[in-house]
Design an enzyme around this catalytic site. Structure first.
Site, PDB file in Angstrom:
ATOM      1  N   GLY A 194      -4.551 -30.668 -33.955  1.00  0.00           N
ATOM      2  CA  GLY A 194      -3.557 -31.434 -33.204  1.00  0.00           C
ATOM      3  C   GLY A 194      -2.173 -31.294 -33.796  1.00  0.00           C
ATOM      4  CB  SER A 195       0.810 -33.387 -33.393  1.00  0.00           C
ATOM      5  OG  SER A 195       0.442 -34.669 -33.886  1.00  0.00           O
ATOM      6  CB  THR A 196       2.883 -31.363 -37.892  1.00  0.00           C
ATOM      7  OG1 THR A 196       2.689 -29.973 -37.593  1.00  0.00           O
ATOM      8  CG2 THR A 196       3.230 -31.506 -39.361  1.00  0.00           C
ATOM      9  CB  ALA A 197       3.350 -36.457 -36.193  1.00  0.00           C
ATOM     10  CB  VAL A 198      -1.821 -36.873 -35.447  1.00  0.00           C
ATOM     11  CG1 VAL A 198      -3.221 -37.465 -35.604  1.00  0.00           C
ATOM     12  CG2 VAL A 198      -1.066 -37.595 -34.337  1.00  0.00           C
ATOM     13  N   GLY A 199      -1.614 -35.029 -38.161  1.00  0.00           N
ATOM     14  CA  GLY A 199      -2.258 -34.376 -39.296  1.00  0.00           C
ATOM     15  C   GLY A 199      -1.927 -35.059 -40.612  1.00  0.00           C
ATOM     16  CD  GLU A 258      -5.444 -25.153 -34.711  1.00  0.00           C
ATOM     17  OE1 GLU A 258      -4.199 -25.191 -34.606  1.00  0.00           O
ATOM     18  OE2 GLU A 258      -6.213 -25.269 -33.758  1.00  0.00           O
ATOM     19  CB  CYS A 301      -2.236 -24.662 -31.236  1.00  0.00           C
ATOM     20  SG  CYS A 301      -3.764 -23.734 -31.453  1.00  0.00           S
TER      21      CYS A 301
END
EC number: 1.2.1.5
Length: 453
Positions: A188-193, A210, A244
């Site tokens: 998913g997104s970098t923020a949620v990562g 990822e 992605c």
């Protein structure tokens, strides 16, 4: 919410029972997963059509086929991958057995993504099962039809305790992340990562992330532009740009910008006809929030093609932007939609500098007939993966690990790498109780003189 803890505990109890240890059990579960897919292709296609307007062919080609290939590859390779791996011996260990033993980690959490909600949920699961783990699946609530389908099908075909599916949104995921897992795989997104990684750190749980980023596509003047633009257009606009590893933007010399635009337009017409809105091959944006975010990135003054949309159906026309300012909003975040900005650079070195001034992307693409250009681009930049003279296809090869670097993620999976990611590689030395004479030198008291090497 209290049910989440009991589900995770049940998965751990099932793992601790030891039933995942035999390779035959793992193969049987993979075969059950394979059977589930083949017997429910219509249902999978229907769910993908409901969420992303994918047709039957694109559903199979973009999502299902890769998972089936991964299962086949894993079943064929598993016995070899799981064998103890002998290692070189030192002078002092000539009589010992030295090897690396792969053992399951325990309970793995897989948090899937909404843009390829079947592939990016099930493919990581394949490697985790092969390695002998229990797997808790959390499909994305954004692709709600697929989440419903997986939560219905998986218990019908697979061990209910070892492979539970948990549905829900942010509250459920937040509760899940409070639990102790042995590995977390998030797409998913970098923020949620970053949120996932922070939660995992409380339990010292390793993660595979990822994520994404702005994957650049450099087009050299020494290049077959017809072929290059056809391949770029395919990778950019499939799934309405919600991929992605899609080429996020093009870097090219200003002298070929107009030609690239015209050839992209021709490819788009070949793919989707005069009006992409009417094409059964062209997708839709997943929801209203993402739709609004993408159209806000379109600068009407830079539009060379497209730039139109229809909010009720969440359709955004394939859009090409020219002479894009690197400081403009469309260059500040991953687009994740059918908008292709073109940024002009005057040399390969300038392109490399441009890429290196930004966060490391998940993928990098370079088109050139000159091998030196390709090798220089690979040698002097960093990205999760690279495809030269095509886009995206490196992630379809099971012998090439897929993952990010820096802001685009950490760790990798696919093929044997998935088995390794979800295993602990345990160093083993087995020694005889005989030959004690050879060990006397290590015991106290120490000799008066230091030994010479």
């Amino acid at each position: 919410m209290s049910n989440i803890s009991s589900i995770v505990n049940r998965a751990r109890d099932a793992f601790n029972s030891g039933k995942t240890r035999p390779l035959q059990f793992r193969v049987e579960q993979l075969e059950a997963l394979q059977r589930m897919i083949n017997e429910n292709l219509k249902g999978i296609s229907k769910a993908l059509a409901s969420n992303l307007r994918k047709n039957e062919w694109t559903s199979y080609y973009e999502e299902v086929a890769h998972v089936l290939d991964e299962i086949d590859f894993t079943i064929k390779g598993l016995s070899d991958w799981a064998e103890d791996e002998p290692v070189a011996k030192t002078r002092q260990t000539q009589e010992d057995d030295l090897y690396i033993h792969s053992e399951p980690l325990g309970v793995v959490l897989v948090i899937g993504a909404w843009n390829y909600p079947f592939n990016l949920t099930i493919q990581p699961m394949v490697g985790a099962i092969a390695a002998g783990n229990a797997v808790v699946l959390k499909p994305s609530e954004v692709s709600d039809h697929m989440a419903d389908l997986l939560s219905t099908l998986i218990p019908q075909y697979m061990d209910k305790d070892l492979y539970p599916v948990i549905k829900g949104g942010v509250p459920e995921t937040t509760e899940l992340l409070k639990e102790k897992f042995d590995h977390i795989m998030y797409t998913g997104s970098t923020a949620v990562g970053k949120i996932v990684m922070a939660a995992a750190a409380k339990h010292l749980t390793p993660v595979t992330l990822e994520l994404g980023g702005k994957s650049p596509c450099y087009v050299d003047k020494d290049c077959d532009l017809d072929v290059a633009c056809r391949r770029i257009a395919w990778g950019k606009f499939m799934n309405s740009g919600q991929t992605c590893v899609a080429p996020d933007y093009i870097l090219c010399d200003p002298s070929i910008q107009n030609e690239i635009v015209e050839k992209l337009k021709k490819s788009l017409k070949d793919f989707y006809g005069e009006d992409a809105k009417q094409s059964h091959d062209y997708g839709r944006i997943i929801n209203d929030r993402h739709f609004q975010r993408v159209i806000n990135l379109i600068d009407s003054k830079k539009v060379a093609h497209g730039g139109t949309w229809d909010q009720p159906s969440r359709y955004i026309a394939p859009t090409i932007l020219v002479d894009v300012d690197p400081q403009s909003p469309v260059m500040q975040e991953e687009i994740f939609g059918p908008v292709m900005p073109i940024v002009c650079v005057r040399s390969l070195d300038e392109a490399i500098k441009f890429i290196n001034q930004r966060e490391k992307p998940l993928a990098l693409y370079v088109f050139s007939n000159n091998d030196k250009v390709i090798k220089k681009m690979i040698a002097e930049t960093s990205s999760g993966g690279v495809t030269a003279n095509d886009v995206i296809v490196h992630i379809t090869v099971p012998t090439l690990p897929f993952g990010g670097v820096g802001n685009s993620g950490m760790g990798a999976y696919h093929g044997k790498k998935s088995f390794e990611t979800f295993s602990h590689r345990r160093s083993c030395l087995v020694r005889s109780l005989r030959n004690e004479e050879a060990n006397k030198a290590r015991y106290p008291p120490s000799p008066a003189k230091m030994p010479r090497h």
